[in-house]
Scaffold this motif. Structure first.
Motif, PDB file in Angstrom:
ATOM      1  N   GLY A  80       7.144  -0.893   7.158  1.00 21.76           N
ATOM      2  CA  GLY A  80       6.461   0.348   6.859  1.00 21.76           C
ATOM      3  C   GLY A  80       7.349   1.567   6.999  1.00 21.76           C
ATOM      4  O   GLY A  80       8.238   1.616   7.847  1.00 21.76           O
ATOM      5  N   LYS A  81       7.133   2.501   6.104  1.00 22.05           N
ATOM      6  CA  LYS A  81       7.721   3.838   6.182  1.00 22.05           C
ATOM      7  C   LYS A  81       6.720   4.752   5.500  1.00 22.05           C
ATOM      8  O   LYS A  81       6.528   4.665   4.291  1.00 22.05           O
ATOM      9  CB  LYS A  81       9.070   3.890   5.475  1.00 22.05           C
ATOM     10  N   SER A  82       6.051   5.582   6.276  1.00 21.56           N
ATOM     11  CA  SER A  82       4.934   6.367   5.758  1.00 21.56           C
ATOM     12  C   SER A  82       5.263   7.055   4.436  1.00 21.56           C
ATOM     13  O   SER A  82       6.327   7.675   4.305  1.00 21.56           O
ATOM     14  CB  SER A  82       4.535   7.427   6.800  1.00 21.56           C
ATOM     15  N   GLY A 132      14.714   4.639   8.764  1.00 27.63           N
ATOM     16  CA  GLY A 132      13.383   5.227   8.698  1.00 27.63           C
ATOM     17  C   GLY A 132      12.260   4.215   8.516  1.00 27.63           C
ATOM     18  O   GLY A 132      11.091   4.593   8.504  1.00 27.63           O
ATOM     19  N   TRP A 133      12.608   2.934   8.377  1.00 25.31           N
ATOM     20  CA  TRP A 133      11.619   1.874   8.221  1.00 25.31           C
ATOM     21  C   TRP A 133      11.420   1.144   9.541  1.00 25.31           C
ATOM     22  O   TRP A 133      12.349   1.012  10.344  1.00 25.31           O
ATOM     23  CB  TRP A 133      12.066   0.861   7.163  1.00 25.31           C
ATOM     24  N   THR A 134      10.205   0.667   9.764  1.00 29.43           N
ATOM     25  CA  THR A 134       9.890  -0.181  10.897  1.00 29.43           C
ATOM     26  C   THR A 134       9.540  -1.562  10.360  1.00 29.43           C
ATOM     27  O   THR A 134       8.626  -1.706   9.537  1.00 29.43           O
ATOM     28  CB  THR A 134       8.699   0.373  11.695  1.00 29.43           C
ATOM     29  N   VAL A 135      10.286  -2.570  10.783  1.00 32.49           N
ATOM     30  CA  VAL A 135      10.081  -3.941  10.316  1.00 32.49           C
ATOM     31  C   VAL A 135       9.548  -4.754  11.497  1.00 32.49           C
ATOM     32  O   VAL A 135      10.217  -4.899  12.511  1.00 32.49           O
ATOM     33  CB  VAL A 135      11.394  -4.565   9.788  1.00 32.49           C
ATOM     34  N   SER A 152       0.850  -1.183   0.000  1.00 32.25           N
ATOM     35  CA  SER A 152       0.000   0.000   0.000  1.00 32.25           C
ATOM     36  C   SER A 152       0.887   1.234   0.000  1.00 32.25           C
ATOM     37  O   SER A 152       1.940   1.239   0.640  1.00 32.25           O
ATOM     38  CB  SER A 152      -0.911   0.010   1.232  1.00 32.25           C
ATOM     39  N   ASP A 153       0.452   2.260  -0.732  1.00 31.90           N
ATOM     40  CA  ASP A 153       1.161   3.537  -0.703  1.00 31.90           C
ATOM     41  C   ASP A 153       0.335   4.613  -0.004  1.00 31.90           C
ATOM     42  O   ASP A 153       0.581   5.799  -0.151  1.00 31.90           O
ATOM     43  CB  ASP A 153       1.536   3.989  -2.114  1.00 31.90           C
ATOM     44  N   GLU A 196       9.032   3.615  -3.324  1.00 27.08           N
ATOM     45  CA  GLU A 196      10.295   3.574  -2.592  1.00 27.08           C
ATOM     46  C   GLU A 196      10.420   2.203  -1.942  1.00 27.08           C
ATOM     47  O   GLU A 196       9.706   1.884  -0.988  1.00 27.08           O
ATOM     48  CB  GLU A 196      10.338   4.672  -1.524  1.00 27.08           C
ATOM     49  N   VAL A 197      11.281   1.368  -2.491  1.00 26.15           N
ATOM     50  CA  VAL A 197      11.448   0.000  -1.994  1.00 26.15           C
ATOM     51  C   VAL A 197      12.908  -0.185  -1.572  1.00 26.15           C
ATOM     52  O   VAL A 197      13.801  -0.101  -2.409  1.00 26.15           O
ATOM     53  CB  VAL A 197      11.087  -1.040  -3.077  1.00 26.15           C
TER      54      VAL A 197
END
Length: 201
Positions: free
Chosen positions: A185-187, A162-165, A57-58, A125-126
């Motif tokens: 996730g990273k908003s 900046g990512w939460t895994v 999801s974006d 952004e992956v």
């Protein structure tokens, strides 16, 4: 209607997993030492294939599909079947010499960097380089990382770049254990992986 039911059936286990509250503790010396041993054991695990379901999801649109990811040293191939990102099947492959993205309208795209290629083609952004470590339950070598652990003494939450895994489920029958349900996730981006099989070469 049938297509919508299939998509719902695919993502329902992930949605249910999201509702289960997690018990997390900050890493003490013992937990961090055990994680360092896991990371050392998997440091050279660079020939593997995994298969499963992917949801993305974006913040505005999203979808799900099945995927396979094969890593052979620095060479990789990621195949997505379903409407998760592009509305069609696609194949991302490459290595140190560049990347190719096939299956999109307009023909294959080629570039020197897979992450830039994905952003150019899909606007996504992956963090592909970090994901290679995260999918194994490891900290990537890209910078500082903060870990929390679950009651199984395995990583429950990893925060890096900046990512939460969020590691929702592990296959503890393997030694060392491997993740099988992972949320990242990273908003505004959210990625959900449900891994059905791991194969090491």
């Amino acid at each position: 209607m049938k297509r919508n039911l299939r998509i719902l059936a695919a993502i329902l286990p992930l949605l249910l997993a999201a509702c289960v509250p997690a018990v997390r503790v900050k890493g003490d010396a013992g937990l961090l030492d055990a994680q360092a041993m896991r990371e050392q054991a998997l440091a050279h695990a660079d020939h593997w294939t995994l298969e499963g379901r992917l949801g993305v999801s974006d913040g505005k649109t999203g979808g799900s599909g099945s995927f396979s990811w094969t890593q052979n040293g620095e060479q990789y191939e990621f195949v997505l079947r379903g409407p998760a990102i592009s509305g069609m099947n696609f194949r991302l492959s490459g290595g140190p010499d560049g990347a190719s993205l096939e299956g999109l309208n307009g023909g294959p795209l080629h570039g020197s960097d897979a992450e830039l290629l994905m952003h150019k083609a899909l606007g996504w952004e992956v963090p592909l380089r970090d994901l290679r470590a995260w999918v194994l339950g490891l900290r990537a070598d890209s910078g500082e990382a903060e870990l929390s652990f679950g009651t199984n003494r395995l990583p429950s939450l990893l925060q890096q770049d900046g990512w939460t895994v969020d590691y929702r489920k592990w296959d503890e029958s393997r030694q060392p254990p491997l993740p099988v349900v992972v949320f990242a996730g990273k908003s505004p981006y959210k990625v959900r992986l449900s891994i059905e099989s791991w194969h090491f070469n």
